[in-house]
Write a protein that holds these residues in place. Structure first.
Motif, PDB file in Angstrom:
ATOM      1  N   PHE A   1       1.751  -7.219   6.965  1.00 45.74           N
ATOM      2  CA  PHE A   1       1.742  -6.810   5.954  1.00 45.74           C
ATOM      3  C   PHE A   1       0.357  -6.896   5.360  1.00 45.74           C
ATOM      4  O   PHE A   1       0.070  -7.506   5.116  1.00 45.74           O
ATOM      5  CB  PHE A   1       2.911  -6.712   4.757  1.00 45.74           C
ATOM      6  N   GLY A   2      -0.866  -5.657   4.887  1.00 51.06           N
ATOM      7  CA  GLY A   2      -1.753  -5.702   4.454  1.00 51.06           C
ATOM      8  C   GLY A   2      -1.652  -5.575   2.658  1.00 51.06           C
ATOM      9  O   GLY A   2      -1.001  -5.639   1.787  1.00 51.06           O
ATOM     10  N   GLU A   3      -2.595  -5.635   1.664  1.00 51.61           N
ATOM     11  CA  GLU A   3      -3.091  -5.844   0.530  1.00 51.61           C
ATOM     12  C   GLU A   3      -2.029  -4.681  -0.220  1.00 51.61           C
ATOM     13  O   GLU A   3      -1.677  -4.878  -1.157  1.00 51.61           O
ATOM     14  CB  GLU A   3      -4.469  -5.293   0.090  1.00 51.61           C
ATOM     15  N   ASP A   4      -2.359  -3.462   0.282  1.00 58.88           N
ATOM     16  CA  ASP A   4      -1.229  -2.095  -0.768  1.00 58.88           C
ATOM     17  C   ASP A   4      -0.482  -2.472   0.181  1.00 58.88           C
ATOM     18  O   ASP A   4       0.495  -1.855  -0.518  1.00 58.88           O
ATOM     19  CB  ASP A   4      -2.233  -1.378  -0.693  1.00 58.88           C
ATOM     20  N   ASP A   5       0.172  -2.960   0.360  1.00 58.98           N
ATOM     21  CA  ASP A   5       1.448  -2.521   0.894  1.00 58.98           C
ATOM     22  C   ASP A   5       2.661  -3.094   0.345  1.00 58.98           C
ATOM     23  O   ASP A   5       3.589  -2.440  -0.376  1.00 58.98           O
ATOM     24  CB  ASP A   5       2.402  -3.380   2.683  1.00 58.98           C
ATOM     25  N   ALA A   6       2.039  -4.440  -0.727  1.00 59.62           N
ATOM     26  CA  ALA A   6       3.302  -4.491  -2.075  1.00 59.62           C
ATOM     27  C   ALA A   6       3.444  -3.602  -2.447  1.00 59.62           C
ATOM     28  O   ALA A   6       4.499  -3.985  -3.485  1.00 59.62           O
ATOM     29  CB  ALA A   6       2.243  -6.003  -2.339  1.00 59.62           C
ATOM     30  N   ARG A   7       2.456  -2.822  -3.051  1.00 57.92           N
ATOM     31  CA  ARG A   7       3.148  -1.468  -3.910  1.00 57.92           C
ATOM     32  C   ARG A   7       4.693  -1.168  -3.380  1.00 57.92           C
ATOM     33  O   ARG A   7       5.410  -0.575  -3.920  1.00 57.92           O
ATOM     34  CB  ARG A   7       1.754  -0.902  -3.621  1.00 57.92           C
TER      35      ARG A   7
END
Length: 629
Positions: free
Chosen positions: A170-176
């Motif tokens: 999972f990348g940076e913006d996937d936490a959104r």
């Protein structure tokens, strides 16, 4: 294209349910079950066979080899299919079989290379299956698309309690996606997002997630890349969280900056029990910053700080805080890589006498506190200070050996005069001084250089002080920037209302993050310009917004509101016929209820002159009449 291929491409959960209906033998068994008296064991056996048949047919349709382990363990509470190499299509066959399963509550599917495609099928299944409560999808290369599928499932599923998604890239913006999903899903109690690629922006989203969620109790974020920016943003969410009990932040590179923000969060958080900060580049300075939060915290029991850059000094700081904080709940500290000294062991024994439940894991005895080497004093400064104390001049000191007053003496005489005097110089300092005064090696010492020594020494001293002050100033500015960023992040996850209701029921005016109340977001009430249920505000329409009364709360200072109105035209004070009532204008009559916030509204300014203002022509006429007289 073959008919079998067509069936595979158009396979869906709806068509899979038809497969079960098309099985005439299974339908016959179900009909017989309703008509005949079968015991519970026979019913269970028939049910297992039906699920197995569905799985076999699904494997045939999607073109994969059935997994015998799955068939053997049908009906079990837990099915562990880790490391079976299912792939996306194997996951699809499983999803088909689990649509109607009512027995399995724990499903382990780690390391099966499901990809986002396989996750999509499983998430579709979980929208129907309400039996599975624990799901492990770690190390399946789900990536961003898979994160989106999982998050959308969480918005609808009400049965998942534990979800493990470690190592899915999972990348940076996937936490959104997870922040949005868990803002409304309070059913999930355990979430594992370790071994992913969350950095600064990921920390911001995760901070929002724990700030808005009131159900999560266990969170694993180890082996990510939060570091300073992400760590500060995440700690802002931790400050307002009210449910998290176990938090793993190991291997995230928090550093001292993250330790500072975490210490601020621990001052307000009153639910966290277990905190793992192993391998986060925290030094003794960071440990002291963290201890400031431990001084105010009375719930944290387990603190893990192994494999950080701690020394005996940091270990002593931790033990001293525990000993000097009567309300502390710390029961276990892990600093297993730190070598301590005898002083630490003695202090730990005294602390354990007062706190018998305390357990500290350290690396052994053999550590030491690094002492800074003694600063080498300039021999010229020693001579100059000696002369100043006795109010002597250089010529007075050397006049016995420099009778001509040339300020040049031989090296032998200079060494003899210094040794016979009471100047506190050691032999190596005298030799160093001779080398500096006789750089050319002529055998003659020009001690005039000593005359300029004081000025130079003062300049050097001031320069050194400026360096120290500059370094301290930079460190303070850095800490202030971190705290400011932390408070800004706290403000970002708090509701922008004029008032906050704390857990104790006391109303606090919101005038910035410094008055922040560490209350869960779900218990905050948004109160704007009112503390009465009868007070309504016209919201630019005919509808009225009624704000509730918060029981048990003290009075508060209302918002400062100005009423801008035109001056009075006449002294009669009558309202114009087309004027609206005060309630329609959003202004409550302060005379009817003196406790309303609008009681302090600025009154309309009365007219300065009650007489009508004469026109310009009349003024000129009066002037001409006076001139004529």
């Amino acid at each position: 294209m073959r008919s079998d291929d067509m069936n595979v491409n158009h396979l869906s959960l709806d068509s899979l349910s038809l497969i079960e209906q098309e099985d005439s033998d299974h339908v016959k068994i179900l009909d017989d079950e309703s008509e005949t008296e079968l015991d519970a064991q026979e019913v269970k056996t028939n049910d297992l066979l039906s699920t197995g048949e569905i799985y076999l047919q699904a494997c045939k349709l999607v073109g994969v080899v059935p997994v015998r382990y799955f068939l053997r363990n049908l009906g079990s509470d837990m099915i562990n299919m880790n490391h079976h190499g299912l792939g996306p299509l194997g996951g699809k066959a499983l999803a088909i079989a689990f649509v109607t399963d009512v027995h399995t509550t724990t499903l382990q599917l780690a390391d099966n290379f499901l990809l986002a495609e396989g996750a999509k099928y499983l998430m579709e299944m979980l929208r129907t299956n309400l039996t599975i409560q624990h799901l492990n999808l770690s190390n399946n290369h789900l990536q961003s698309a898979g994160a989106e599928y999982v998050a959308k499932m969480l918005l609808e599923n009400i049965s998942i309690i534990s979800l493990k998604l470690s190592g899915n890239q999972f990348g940076e913006d996937d936490a959104r996606w997870f922040a949005d999903a868990l803002s409304s899903n309070y059913r999930v109690k355990e979430l594992d997002l370790s071994h992913n690629r969350f950095c600064g922006r990921g920390g911001e989203h995760l901070g929002q997630m724990i700030a808005n969620n009131d159900g999560l109790e266990v969170l694993d974020l180890s082996w990510n890349h939060l570091r300073m920016k992400g760590a500060v943003a995440f700690c802002a969410g931790l400050k307002v969280n009210s449910t998290l009990k176990h938090l793993d932040l190991s291997w995230n590179g928090f550093g001292n900056e993250g330790a500072l923000a975490l210490g601020e969060a621990l001052k307000f958080n009153n639910t966290l029990i277990d905190l793992n900060l192993n391998n986060n580049r925290i030094t003794d300075e960071g440990a002291s910053m963290l201890c400031k939060g431990l001084e105010a915290n009375d719930t944290l029991r387990i603190l893990k700080l192994a494999y950080n850059s701690l020394t005996v000094e940091g270990a002593l700081t931790l033990i001293n805080v525990i000993r000097n904080t009567p309300k502390t709940a710390i029961e276990e500290i892990n600093i297993s890589n730190v070598l301590v000294n005898e002083n630490f062991v003695q202090l730990l024994e005294l602390t354990c006498q007062e706190n018998p439940s305390l357990q500290v894991q350290y690396g052994g005895v053999g550590g030491f506190i690094a002492k800074k080497p003694r600063k080498r004093i300039d021999p010229m400064k020693i001579i100059q200070d000696y002369l100043d104390q006795r109010k002597l001049r250089l010529w007075d000191f050397f006049r016995n050996i420099d009778k001509d007053g040339t300020m040049h003496v031989s090296v032998v005489d200079f060494r003899k005069a210094v040794q016979q005097s009471s100047i506190p110089l050691e032999r190596f300092q005298i030799e160093e001084l001779i080398q500096r005064l006789d750089r050319d090696g002529t055998g003659m010492v020009d001690y005039r250089g000593l005359a300029d020594t004081r000025k130079q020494m003062m300049r050097d001293h001031r320069r050194q002080l400026r360096k120290v002050e500059s370094r301290q100033k930079k460190e303070k500015q850095k800490s202030d920037r971190i705290l400011k960023t932390f408070e800004s992040a706290v403000e970002a996850v708090t509701p922008h209302s004029s008032m906050l209701i704390s857990a104790s029921g006391v109303r606090e005016e919101w005038s910035g993050p410094q008055h922040f109340s560490a209350t869960p977001l779900s218990s905050w009430h948004h109160i704007v310009m009112s503390n009465s249920s009868r007070f309504s505000v016209n919201n630019m329409s005919s509808e009225h917004i009624h704000l509730p009364v918060i029981a048990g709360a003290t009075s508060y200072k209302p918002l400062s509101v100005r009423s801008y109105s035109q001056p009075n035209i006449s002294t009669s004070g009558h309202k114009p016929p087309n004027s609206k009532p005060a309630s329609a204008q959003g202004i409550h009559d302060s005379t009817s209820n003196p406790m309303t916030p609008t009681a302090n509204l600025t009154r309309s300014r009365p007219a300065l002159n009650t007489k009508p203002t004469p026109k310009a022509g009349e003024k000129n006429k009066k002037r001409r009449q006076r001139k004529g007289k």
